[in-house]
Motif scaffolding. Structure first.
Motif, PDB file in Angstrom:
ATOM      1  N   LEU A  16       6.662  -7.996   1.628  1.00 16.53           N
ATOM      2  CA  LEU A  16       8.095  -8.226   1.524  1.00 16.53           C
ATOM      3  C   LEU A  16       8.724  -7.985   2.888  1.00 16.53           C
ATOM      4  N   THR A  17       9.319  -9.015   3.457  1.00 10.49           N
ATOM      5  CA  THR A  17       9.940  -8.862   4.772  1.00 10.49           C
ATOM      6  C   THR A  17      11.402  -8.458   4.632  1.00 10.49           C
ATOM      7  N   ASP A  18      11.908  -7.820   5.651  1.00 10.92           N
ATOM      8  CA  ASP A  18      13.290  -7.326   5.712  1.00 10.92           C
ATOM      9  C   ASP A  18      13.609  -6.376   4.563  1.00 10.92           C
ATOM     10  N   GLU A  19      12.643  -5.569   4.165  1.00  5.93           N
ATOM     11  CA  GLU A  19      12.838  -4.576   3.099  1.00  5.93           C
ATOM     12  C   GLU A  19      12.324  -3.223   3.575  1.00  5.93           C
ATOM     13  N   ASP A  20      12.705  -2.169   2.836  1.00  7.84           N
ATOM     14  CA  ASP A  20      12.289  -0.824   3.206  1.00  7.84           C
ATOM     15  C   ASP A  20      11.941  -0.023   1.950  1.00  7.84           C
ATOM     16  N   HIS A  21      11.924   1.313   2.074  1.00  6.15           N
ATOM     17  CA  HIS A  21      11.548   2.185   0.967  1.00  6.15           C
ATOM     18  C   HIS A  21      12.445   2.009  -0.257  1.00  6.15           C
ATOM     19  N   THR A  22      13.692   1.640  -0.064  1.00  2.00           N
ATOM     20  CA  THR A  22      14.636   1.557  -1.184  1.00  2.00           C
ATOM     21  C   THR A  22      14.150   0.574  -2.250  1.00  2.00           C
ATOM     22  N   ILE A  23      13.883  -0.653  -1.874  1.00  2.53           N
ATOM     23  CA  ILE A  23      13.439  -1.656  -2.853  1.00  2.53           C
ATOM     24  C   ILE A  23      11.983  -1.425  -3.245  1.00  2.53           C
ATOM     25  N   ALA A  24      11.152  -0.998  -2.296  1.00  7.52           N
ATOM     26  CA  ALA A  24       9.734  -0.801  -2.585  1.00  7.52           C
ATOM     27  C   ALA A  24       9.529   0.299  -3.625  1.00  7.52           C
ATOM     28  N   VAL A  37       0.305  -2.443 -16.453  1.00  6.37           N
ATOM     29  CA  VAL A  37      -0.034  -2.252 -15.037  1.00  6.37           C
ATOM     30  C   VAL A  37      -0.840  -0.969 -14.898  1.00  6.37           C
ATOM     31  N   THR A  38      -2.021  -1.061 -14.284  1.00  2.98           N
ATOM     32  CA  THR A  38      -2.856   0.125 -14.099  1.00  2.98           C
ATOM     33  C   THR A  38      -2.589   0.812 -12.766  1.00  2.98           C
ATOM     34  N   PHE A  39      -2.162   0.077 -11.751  1.00  8.65           N
ATOM     35  CA  PHE A  39      -1.877   0.666 -10.444  1.00  8.65           C
ATOM     36  C   PHE A  39      -0.780  -0.132  -9.755  1.00  8.65           C
ATOM     37  N   CYS A  40       0.113   0.569  -9.091  1.00  8.41           N
ATOM     38  CA  CYS A  40       1.104  -0.067  -8.235  1.00  8.41           C
ATOM     39  C   CYS A  40       1.470   0.913  -7.129  1.00  8.41           C
ATOM     40  N   GLY A  41       1.418   0.450  -5.916  1.00 10.14           N
ATOM     41  CA  GLY A  41       1.769   1.288  -4.775  1.00 10.14           C
ATOM     42  C   GLY A  41       2.264   0.426  -3.638  1.00 10.14           C
ATOM     43  N   TYR A  42       2.835   1.068  -2.634  1.00  9.84           N
ATOM     44  CA  TYR A  42       3.315   0.327  -1.482  1.00  9.84           C
ATOM     45  C   TYR A  42       3.081   1.124  -0.211  1.00  9.84           C
ATOM     46  N   SER A  43       3.111   0.423   0.888  1.00 12.01           N
ATOM     47  CA  SER A  43       3.013   1.067   2.197  1.00 12.01           C
ATOM     48  C   SER A  43       3.893   0.300   3.174  1.00 12.01           C
ATOM     49  N   ILE A  44       4.306   1.001   4.199  1.00  6.69           N
ATOM     50  CA  ILE A  44       5.067   0.390   5.283  1.00  6.69           C
ATOM     51  C   ILE A  44       4.199   0.526   6.527  1.00  6.69           C
ATOM     52  N   PRO A  45       3.756  -0.606   7.102  1.00  4.27           N
ATOM     53  CA  PRO A  45       2.791  -0.553   8.207  1.00  4.27           C
ATOM     54  C   PRO A  45       3.272   0.269   9.405  1.00  4.27           C
ATOM     55  N   HIS A  46       4.545   0.159   9.752  1.00  3.16           N
ATOM     56  CA  HIS A  46       5.090   0.887  10.893  1.00  3.16           C
ATOM     57  C   HIS A  46       6.578   1.118  10.648  1.00  3.16           C
ATOM     58  N   PRO A  47       7.093   2.289  10.981  1.00  2.00           N
ATOM     59  CA  PRO A  47       8.509   2.570  10.711  1.00  2.00           C
ATOM     60  C   PRO A  47       9.495   1.610  11.377  1.00  2.00           C
ATOM     61  N   ARG A  51       9.138  -4.257   6.918  1.00  2.00           N
ATOM     62  CA  ARG A  51       8.177  -4.964   6.078  1.00  2.00           C
ATOM     63  C   ARG A  51       7.501  -3.962   5.152  1.00  2.00           C
ATOM     64  N   VAL A  52       7.286  -4.391   3.911  1.00  2.00           N
ATOM     65  CA  VAL A  52       6.653  -3.557   2.902  1.00  2.00           C
ATOM     66  C   VAL A  52       5.439  -4.299   2.359  1.00  2.00           C
TER      67      VAL A  52
END
Length: 66
Positions: A16-24, A37-47, A51-52
């Motif tokens: 997801l581009t132009d997004e941060d922790h809020t929506i993720a 859903v058995t698993f759902c997670g997110y990461s942000i490659p660089h502060p 991008r999420v």
């Protein structure tokens, strides 16, 4: 954008581009509440990147064949 998985066809990865922790975090929380859903997670490659990377894996139910 969806990224494919060559090792596991039952999992999905989205970027997801132009997004941060809020929506993720909201999407992660909502998907984890779903019993399908058995698993759902997110990461942000660089502060400094807006991008999420969101990954989730739905529950796979095997249907019986007759």
């Amino acid at each position: 954008m969806e990224h494919g998985s060559f090792t596991d066809n039952s999992a999905a990865t989205f970027s997801l581009t132009d997004e941060d922790h809020t929506i993720a975090n909201a999407v992660r929380f909502t998907l984890n509440q779903d019993p399908r859903v058995t698993f759902c997670g997110y990461s942000i490659p660089h502060p400094s990147e807006a991008r999420v990377i969101l990954e989730f894996k739905p529950l796979v139910i095997q249907q019986e064949r007759y």
